[in-house]
Design an enzyme around this catalytic site. Structure first.
Site, PDB file in Angstrom:
ATOM      1  N   SER A  13       0.815  -1.221   0.000  1.00 32.73           N
ATOM      2  CA  SER A  13       0.000   0.000   0.000  1.00 32.73           C
ATOM      3  C   SER A  13       0.847   1.269   0.000  1.00 32.73           C
ATOM      4  CB  SER A  13      -0.911   0.012   1.232  1.00 32.73           C
ATOM      5  OG  SER A  13      -1.554   1.272   1.321  1.00 32.73           O
ATOM      6  N   LYS A  64     -13.228  -4.521   1.990  1.00 34.22           N
ATOM      7  CA  LYS A  64     -14.087  -3.346   1.777  1.00 34.22           C
ATOM      8  C   LYS A  64     -15.579  -3.646   1.959  1.00 34.22           C
ATOM      9  CE  LYS A  64     -11.290  -0.425  -1.259  1.00 34.22           C
ATOM     10  NZ  LYS A  64     -11.299   0.341  -2.502  1.00 34.22           N
ATOM     11  N   GLY A 128     -16.058  -3.702  -7.448  1.00 33.77           N
ATOM     12  CA  GLY A 128     -16.262  -2.669  -6.433  1.00 33.77           C
ATOM     13  C   GLY A 128     -15.851  -1.291  -6.934  1.00 33.77           C
ATOM     14  N   TYR A 216      -2.638   2.109 -12.032  1.00 26.36           N
ATOM     15  CA  TYR A 216      -1.563   3.113 -12.011  1.00 26.36           C
ATOM     16  C   TYR A 216      -0.169   2.490 -11.934  1.00 26.36           C
ATOM     17  CZ  TYR A 216      -1.993   2.339  -7.005  1.00 26.36           C
ATOM     18  OH  TYR A 216      -2.082   1.750  -5.778  1.00 26.36           O
ATOM     19  N   GLY A 237      -4.171   6.955 -13.505  1.00 25.26           N
ATOM     20  CA  GLY A 237      -4.914   6.486 -12.333  1.00 25.26           C
ATOM     21  C   GLY A 237      -4.349   6.897 -10.980  1.00 25.26           C
TER      22      GLY A 237
HETATM   23  P1  ATR Z   1     -12.245  -3.999  -7.792  1.00 25.42           P
HETATM   24  O1  ATR Z   1     -12.797  -3.824  -6.399  1.00 25.42           O
HETATM   25  O2  ATR Z   1     -10.847  -3.463  -7.956  1.00 25.42           O
HETATM   26  O3  ATR Z   1     -13.171  -3.505  -8.840  1.00 25.42           O
HETATM   27  P2  ATR Z   1     -13.108  -6.712  -8.298  1.00 25.42           P
HETATM   28  O4  ATR Z   1     -14.366  -6.438  -7.565  1.00 25.42           O
HETATM   29  O5  ATR Z   1     -12.418  -8.013  -8.079  1.00 25.42           O
HETATM   30  O6  ATR Z   1     -12.029  -5.583  -7.968  1.00 25.42           O
HETATM   31  O7  ATR Z   1     -13.387  -6.497  -9.876  1.00 25.42           O
HETATM   32  C1  ATR Z   1     -12.417  -6.769 -10.836  1.00 25.42           C
HETATM   33  C2  ATR Z   1     -12.941  -6.393 -12.228  1.00 25.42           C
HETATM   34  O8  ATR Z   1     -11.929  -6.734 -13.173  1.00 25.42           O
HETATM   35  C3  ATR Z   1     -14.197  -7.165 -12.637  1.00 25.42           C
HETATM   36  O9  ATR Z   1     -14.955  -6.362 -13.509  1.00 25.42           O
HETATM   37  C4  ATR Z   1     -13.596  -8.356 -13.373  1.00 25.42           C
HETATM   38  O10 ATR Z   1     -14.458  -8.981 -14.292  1.00 25.42           O
HETATM   39  P3  ATR Z   1     -15.399 -10.227 -13.798  1.00 25.42           P
HETATM   40  O11 ATR Z   1     -16.548  -9.606 -13.076  1.00 25.42           O
HETATM   41  O12 ATR Z   1     -15.804 -10.903 -15.056  1.00 25.42           O
HETATM   42  O13 ATR Z   1     -14.533 -11.086 -12.917  1.00 25.42           O
HETATM   43  C5  ATR Z   1     -12.467  -7.676 -14.112  1.00 25.42           C
HETATM   44  N1  ATR Z   1     -11.439  -8.639 -14.535  1.00 25.42           N
HETATM   45  C6  ATR Z   1     -10.451  -9.174 -13.785  1.00 25.42           C
HETATM   46  N2  ATR Z   1      -9.707 -10.034 -14.522  1.00 25.42           N
HETATM   47  C7  ATR Z   1     -10.245 -10.039 -15.777  1.00 25.42           C
HETATM   48  C8  ATR Z   1      -9.927 -10.709 -17.008  1.00 25.42           C
HETATM   49  N3  ATR Z   1      -8.882 -11.558 -17.103  1.00 25.42           N
HETATM   50  N4  ATR Z   1     -10.701 -10.454 -18.097  1.00 25.42           N
HETATM   51  C9  ATR Z   1     -11.735  -9.598 -18.018  1.00 25.42           C
HETATM   52  N5  ATR Z   1     -12.094  -8.932 -16.890  1.00 25.42           N
HETATM   53  C10 ATR Z   1     -11.356  -9.145 -15.788  1.00 25.42           C
END
Ligand code: ATR
Length: 269
Positions: A13, A64, A128, A216, A237
Site C-alpha cells: 500500500s 471493503k 467494487g 496506475y 490512475g
Molecule cells: P475492484 O474492487 O478493484 O473492482 P473486483 O471487484 O475483483 O475488484 O473487480 C475486478 C474487475 O476486473 C471485474 O470487472 C472483473 O471482471 P469479472 O466480473 O468478469 O470477474 C475484471 N477482470 C479481472 N480479470 C479479468 C480478465 N482476465 N478479463 C476480463 N475482466 C477481468
C-alpha cells in the site's frame, strides 16, 4: 492522528506515504501504518484498533465489503456503493465511508477541463471500483453509461443505480459502442503489471474522447499509451489514489489536504 490501512496483504500500500506526507506538511503528530489482518482474525483485530484508540483507518482488499457488518453507521455513499474504504472511529464506534467516487471525479477535474453533465461514458468492469465510479458519474449528472464486463450478470446487477441511464454492452461487442462517447474508463485490473492486457481497439474513438484508467502500475498502461498515441486526452490512475485519501485525512484531522506535484512524484518513485 493514529490511523492506518487494513488489508491482506497490505505491505504494497502507498497510503502510508500519502498520509505521512500530509502529516509532515500540516504538522500533525502521530502515525499511519499498514496493518495486515489475517481473515481468521478479522473482527478481533479490528476491535483491537478501537481499544488502541485509533482515530480510524482505511480499508483495502479483501475487506471493503466485510467491514460493513462491523460498522455502527454507514454514510449514504458507502451504502449505495456497498463498500467502505474509510473508517472514522468515534466514541468507540466505527463510522463507514467511501471516498473512491470522490477520488475518481476529483482526479479527472484536477487534470483536465471536463464537465460530466450530459456526457456519455463507457465503463469497463463491474467490480467494487466500478460501483464507485458509476455512483460518481451519476452524481455528476452524466447522461448515459455504457457498461461492459466479462461476466455480464455482474454488469446487469449494477443497472439498479439507474435503469434508464445504464446500458449493458456485451464484452465481445464493446468496440462497436465507443465511437460516440465522451469518456472511457477502465476499472478492471487488466493492464496492471503482471496481469494480462485489456484487449480493445480504440481507433474508432472521437478525437475529443477522454481515456482514463484506474490502473496506475504502470502509470502509462497500454490503453493510455494507445489513446495518447492517437491524440486523445488521457487521465492516469495515480491521482484517484491521491484524491480518495483526502476526505479520509480530513475525517481524522479536520484538514482537507491538497494533492501537490511533490506528493505525486513521491508516490511514483
Ligand atoms: P475492484 O474492487 O478493484 O473492482 P473486483 O471487484 O475483483 O475488484 O473487480 C475486478 C474487475 O476486473 C471485474 O470487472 C472483473 O471482471 P469479472 O466480473 O468478469 O470477474 C475484471 N477482470 C479481472 N480479470 C479479468 C480478465 N482476465 N478479463 C476480463 N475482466 C477481468
Amino acid at each position: 492522528m493514529k490511523a492506518g490501512v487494513i488489508g491482506f496483504p497490505v505491505h504494497h500500500s502507498k497510503s502510508p506515504i500519502i498520509h505521512g506526507h500530509w502529516m509532515d506538511k500540516y504538522d500533525i503528530t502521530g502515525s499511519y501504518k499498514t496493518i495486515e489482518i489475517h481473515p481468521d482474525n478479522f473482527q478481533n483485530e479490528v476491535n483491537e484498533l478501537v481499544t488502541n484508540n485509533y482515530n480510524g483507518f482505511n480499508v483495502t482488499a479483501p475487506y471493503k465489503e466485510e467491514i460493513l457488518s462491523l460498522c455502527y453507521e454507514i454514510d449514504d455513499i458507502a451504502k449505495a456503493i456497498g463498500a467502505v474504504n474509510t473508517i472514522l472511529i468515534e466514541d468507540r464506534k466505527l463510522l463507514g465511508k467511501n471516498t473512491d467516487s470522490f477520488g475518481f471525479i476529483q482526479n479527472i477535474k484536477s487534470q483536465i477541463n471536463f464537465n460530466f453533465k450530459n456526457k456519455k461514458c463507457f465503463v469497463i468492469g463491474a467490480g467494487g471500483a466500478a460501483r464507485a465510479i458509476i455512483y460518481g458519474l451519476l452524481n455528476e449528472g452524466i447522461q448515459e453509461i455504457y457498461l461492459t464486463n466479462r461476466t455480464k450478470e455482474k454488469a446487469e446487477s449494477l443497472r439498479k443505480f439507474d435503469e434508464d441511464k445504464i446500458k449493458i454492452i456485451n464484452w465481445e461487442e464493446k468496440e462497436n459502442y465507443i465511437g460516440n462517447i465522451d469518456i472511457l474508463v477502465n476499472t478492471t485490473s487488466l493492464g496492471m503489471l503482471g496481469k494480462r492486457n485489456l484487449e480493445i481497439n480504440i481507433s474508432s474513438l472521437n478525437k475529443t474522447t477522454v481515456v482514463t484508467d484506474l490502473v496506475y502500475a504502470p502509470l502509462m498502461t497500454p490503453l493510455l499509451l494507445d489513446a495518447k498515441n492517437q491524440g486523445n486526452d488521457i487521465v492516469t490512475g495515480i491521482g484517484m489514489l491521491l484524491h480518495q485519501a483526502r476526505p479520509a485525512f480530513e475525517a481524522w484531522t479536520g484538514i482537507l489536504p491538497e494533492v501537490s506535484k511533490t506528493l505525486e512524484e513521491k508516490i511514483l518513485k
